[in-house]
Design an enzyme around this catalytic site. Sequence first.
Site, PDB file in Angstrom:
ATOM      1  N   HIS A  65     -10.731  -6.632   6.593  1.00  0.00           N
ATOM      2  CA  HIS A  65      -9.627  -6.929   5.675  1.00  0.00           C
ATOM      3  C   HIS A  65      -8.397  -7.457   6.409  1.00  0.00           C
ATOM      4  O   HIS A  65      -7.272  -7.364   5.911  1.00  0.00           O
ATOM      5  CB  HIS A  65      -9.263  -5.674   4.858  1.00  0.00           C
ATOM      6  N   CYS A  79       1.112 -19.112   7.645  1.00  0.00           N
ATOM      7  CA  CYS A  79       1.713 -19.777   6.501  1.00  0.00           C
ATOM      8  C   CYS A  79       0.801 -19.626   5.279  1.00  0.00           C
ATOM      9  O   CYS A  79      -0.413 -19.822   5.371  1.00  0.00           O
ATOM     10  CB  CYS A  79       1.914 -21.267   6.796  1.00  0.00           C
ATOM     11  N   ALA A  87     -11.002  13.293  10.049  1.00  0.00           N
ATOM     12  CA  ALA A  87     -11.359  12.419  11.174  1.00  0.00           C
ATOM     13  C   ALA A  87     -10.908  13.010  12.508  1.00  0.00           C
ATOM     14  O   ALA A  87     -11.677  13.043  13.484  1.00  0.00           O
ATOM     15  CB  ALA A  87     -10.707  11.051  10.961  1.00  0.00           C
TER      16      ALA A  87
HETATM   17  C1  BV8 Z   1     -13.682 -10.187  -2.540  1.00  0.00           C
HETATM   18  C2  BV8 Z   1      -6.129  -5.070   3.004  1.00  0.00           C
HETATM   19  C3  BV8 Z   1     -14.705 -12.188  -3.319  1.00  0.00           C
HETATM   20  C4  BV8 Z   1      -4.742  -5.266   2.486  1.00  0.00           C
HETATM   21  C5  BV8 Z   1      -7.516  -4.269   1.151  1.00  0.00           C
HETATM   22  C6  BV8 Z   1     -17.850  -6.614  -6.249  1.00  0.00           C
HETATM   23  C7  BV8 Z   1     -18.102  -7.518  -5.206  1.00  0.00           C
HETATM   24  C8  BV8 Z   1     -17.053  -8.217  -4.621  1.00  0.00           C
HETATM   25  C9  BV8 Z   1     -15.728  -8.001  -5.050  1.00  0.00           C
HETATM   26  C10 BV8 Z   1     -15.483  -7.122  -6.080  1.00  0.00           C
HETATM   27  C11 BV8 Z   1     -16.529  -6.435  -6.683  1.00  0.00           C
HETATM   28  N1  BV8 Z   1     -15.996  -5.648  -7.647  1.00  0.00           N
HETATM   29  C12 BV8 Z   1     -14.656  -5.795  -7.660  1.00  0.00           C
HETATM   30  C13 BV8 Z   1     -14.314  -6.703  -6.743  1.00  0.00           C
HETATM   31  C14 BV8 Z   1     -12.948  -7.130  -6.481  1.00  0.00           C
HETATM   32  C15 BV8 Z   1     -12.257  -6.258  -5.428  1.00  0.00           C
HETATM   33  C16 BV8 Z   1     -12.593  -4.783  -5.525  1.00  0.00           C
HETATM   34  O1  BV8 Z   1     -13.461  -4.273  -4.826  1.00  0.00           O
HETATM   35  N2  BV8 Z   1     -11.860  -4.083  -6.372  1.00  0.00           N
HETATM   36  C17 BV8 Z   1     -12.047  -2.649  -6.479  1.00  0.00           C
HETATM   37  C18 BV8 Z   1     -10.680  -1.999  -6.781  1.00  0.00           C
HETATM   38  C19 BV8 Z   1     -13.057  -2.370  -7.570  1.00  0.00           C
HETATM   39  N3  BV8 Z   1     -12.606  -6.750  -4.116  1.00  0.00           N
HETATM   40  C20 BV8 Z   1     -11.911  -7.807  -3.631  1.00  0.00           C
HETATM   41  O2  BV8 Z   1     -11.043  -8.403  -4.235  1.00  0.00           O
HETATM   42  C21 BV8 Z   1     -12.268  -8.258  -2.220  1.00  0.00           C
HETATM   43  N4  BV8 Z   1     -12.491  -9.687  -2.246  1.00  0.00           N
HETATM   44  O3  BV8 Z   1     -14.625  -9.529  -2.789  1.00  0.00           O
HETATM   45  O4  BV8 Z   1     -13.701 -11.594  -2.542  1.00  0.00           O
HETATM   46  C22 BV8 Z   1     -14.188 -12.153  -4.729  1.00  0.00           C
HETATM   47  C23 BV8 Z   1     -12.971 -12.773  -5.002  1.00  0.00           C
HETATM   48  C24 BV8 Z   1     -12.515 -12.749  -6.332  1.00  0.00           C
HETATM   49  C25 BV8 Z   1     -13.223 -12.057  -7.329  1.00  0.00           C
HETATM   50  C26 BV8 Z   1     -14.428 -11.385  -7.009  1.00  0.00           C
HETATM   51  C27 BV8 Z   1     -14.908 -11.445  -5.692  1.00  0.00           C
HETATM   52  C28 BV8 Z   1     -11.122  -8.034  -1.248  1.00  0.00           C
HETATM   53  C29 BV8 Z   1     -10.802  -6.582  -1.113  1.00  0.00           C
HETATM   54  C30 BV8 Z   1      -9.826  -6.378   0.049  1.00  0.00           C
HETATM   55  C31 BV8 Z   1      -8.491  -5.855  -0.457  1.00  0.00           C
HETATM   56  N5  BV8 Z   1      -7.636  -5.495   0.680  1.00  0.00           N
HETATM   57  N6  BV8 Z   1      -6.803  -4.009   2.259  1.00  0.00           N
HETATM   58  C32 BV8 Z   1      -3.813  -4.156   2.829  1.00  0.00           C
HETATM   59  O5  BV8 Z   1      -4.213  -3.203   3.549  1.00  0.00           O
HETATM   60  O6  BV8 Z   1      -2.659  -4.225   2.392  1.00  0.00           O
HETATM   61  S1  BV8 Z   1      -8.315  -3.021   0.350  1.00  0.00           S
HETATM   62  C33 BV8 Z   1      -7.763  -1.486   0.896  1.00  0.00           C
HETATM   63  O7  BV8 Z   1      -8.141  -0.503  -0.043  1.00  0.00           O
HETATM   64  C34 BV8 Z   1      -8.405  -0.995   2.155  1.00  0.00           C
HETATM   65  O8  BV8 Z   1      -8.546  -1.998   3.103  1.00  0.00           O
HETATM   66  C35 BV8 Z   1      -9.716  -0.405   1.711  1.00  0.00           C
HETATM   67  O9  BV8 Z   1     -10.738  -1.361   1.748  1.00  0.00           O
HETATM   68  C36 BV8 Z   1      -9.470  -0.126   0.256  1.00  0.00           C
HETATM   69  C37 BV8 Z   1      -9.722   1.315  -0.109  1.00  0.00           C
HETATM   70  O10 BV8 Z   1      -8.967   2.107   0.712  1.00  0.00           O
HETATM   71  P1  BV8 Z   1      -9.681   3.218   1.660  1.00  0.00           P
HETATM   72  O11 BV8 Z   1      -9.631   2.692   3.031  1.00  0.00           O
HETATM   73  O12 BV8 Z   1     -10.993   3.663   1.153  1.00  0.00           O
HETATM   74  O13 BV8 Z   1      -8.631   4.329   1.437  1.00  0.00           O
HETATM   75  P2  BV8 Z   1      -8.465   5.201   0.148  1.00  0.00           P
HETATM   76  O14 BV8 Z   1      -7.027   5.562   0.079  1.00  0.00           O
HETATM   77  O15 BV8 Z   1      -9.113   4.574  -1.040  1.00  0.00           O
HETATM   78  O16 BV8 Z   1      -9.323   6.487   0.500  1.00  0.00           O
HETATM   79  C38 BV8 Z   1      -9.003   7.217   1.640  1.00  0.00           C
HETATM   80  C39 BV8 Z   1     -10.160   8.136   1.889  1.00  0.00           C
HETATM   81  O17 BV8 Z   1      -9.885   8.881   3.065  1.00  0.00           O
HETATM   82  C40 BV8 Z   1     -10.376   9.157   0.770  1.00  0.00           C
HETATM   83  O18 BV8 Z   1     -11.759   9.260   0.508  1.00  0.00           O
HETATM   84  C41 BV8 Z   1      -9.856  10.466   1.380  1.00  0.00           C
HETATM   85  O19 BV8 Z   1     -10.589  11.583   0.917  1.00  0.00           O
HETATM   86  C42 BV8 Z   1     -10.117  10.244   2.838  1.00  0.00           C
HETATM   87  N7  BV8 Z   1      -9.235  10.974   3.752  1.00  0.00           N
HETATM   88  C43 BV8 Z   1      -7.942  11.349   3.555  1.00  0.00           C
HETATM   89  N8  BV8 Z   1      -7.494  11.975   4.660  1.00  0.00           N
HETATM   90  C44 BV8 Z   1      -8.513  11.965   5.575  1.00  0.00           C
HETATM   91  C45 BV8 Z   1      -9.626  11.320   4.991  1.00  0.00           C
HETATM   92  N9  BV8 Z   1     -10.797  11.149   5.632  1.00  0.00           N
HETATM   93  C46 BV8 Z   1     -10.872  11.629   6.896  1.00  0.00           C
HETATM   94  N10 BV8 Z   1      -9.847  12.256   7.533  1.00  0.00           N
HETATM   95  C47 BV8 Z   1      -8.666  12.441   6.899  1.00  0.00           C
HETATM   96  N11 BV8 Z   1      -7.659  13.078   7.523  1.00  0.00           N
END
Ligand code: BV8
Length: 253
Positions: A126, A134, A244
């Site tokens: 990501h 740009c 972690a």
């Molecule tokens: C795309 C960078 C083609 C920016 C991020 C199916 C196929 C393809 C695409 C899609 C699809 N369905 C939907 C989509 C669209 C979308 C998507 O997935 N939406 C989701 C909401 C359903 N995907 C996209 O848009 C991707 N592009 O596929 O292109 C396309 C284009 C157009 C239309 C269709 C397809 C691009 C996605 C990238 C977005 N950018 N980050 C930035 O950082 O600012 S995403 C960002 O959130 C992260 O990078 C990560 O990937 C994501 C989720 O975050 P996590 O890392 O999992 O963190 P989260 O807070 O959710 O969870 C934390 C976890 O840690 C928890 O489980 C918690 O319990 C745990 N935890 C907490 N403390 C600890 C711990 N674990 C261990 N130790 C601890 N101490």
Amino acid sequence: MEQDDTARVTVPKALTEIAARSPRVVVLTGAGMSAESGLATFRDPHAGLWERFSPQALASASAWEDDPELVWAWYLWRFERIEHVAPNAGHVAIARWGRGADVSVVTQNVDDLHERAGSADVVHVHGAIASFRCSVCEAPYAEPIDVPDEPVERLPPPVCRVCGGLVRPGVVWFGEVLPVDAWTRAVALVSEADLVVVVGTSGIVYPAAGLPAIARSEGAVVIEINPDRTDVSDMVHHTWHETAARALPALVG
Ligand code: BV8
């Protein structure tokens, strides 16, 4: 003297055996990997000024089109936070593991904590917050970025010297395709791995969330380290409900 927190962590016996017999390892990390360094995850409420904003909403191409000054200010706040935190014991353990075995990191995180801990092979699917380009002509922007000491809600992004477009962070936003090289390498790594350790991700965002399933279908053992259940918990071989920074030093030794 604070007692070493990992001293009290017991590694499930099966995981120790799997880690010891797996020559090719991939660690797939999400925001939870950096939580114990003090960085909010995507699902934690962001503190202070950014509390009322949803990271999923701000990390999108549409938010940038609607309000680049708001999105730019949010990324500079995150950039400043990353500069002021350090890799945690989990990042350090992964880097140590990599000095003695074939260990690659595939991360969804845009911070550089794996690199600062010493991991040599890190694939950012990501993108990276510390790279700027740009938003129009894609020319890299390498000039110093003026990061305010205090969080502010709006800041004008720098202007590209080549075409006059607005400079943006080098991250992948929702609705944008992943960098082809990084994605291709990530799929190849998990497809060839003997062991994939999924750490600190909710498994919600695709296509990155599909990597554990690809790994399993190609024959890897898949382990999850996460205090909570996630969207990938049902398809891993083992889930270890630990954090972690506590689990990885104990697993790696
Ligand atoms: C795309 C960078 C083609 C920016 C991020 C199916 C196929 C393809 C695409 C899609 C699809 N369905 C939907 C989509 C669209 C979308 C998507 O997935 N939406 C989701 C909401 C359903 N995907 C996209 O848009 C991707 N592009 O596929 O292109 C396309 C284009 C157009 C239309 C269709 C397809 C691009 C996605 C990238 C977005 N950018 N980050 C930035 O950082 O600012 S995403 C960002 O959130 C992260 O990078 C990560 O990937 C994501 C989720 O975050 P996590 O890392 O999992 O963190 P989260 O807070 O959710 O969870 C934390 C976890 O840690 C928890 O489980 C918690 O319990 C745990 N935890 C907490 N403390 C600890 C711990 N674990 C261990 N130790 C601890 N101490």
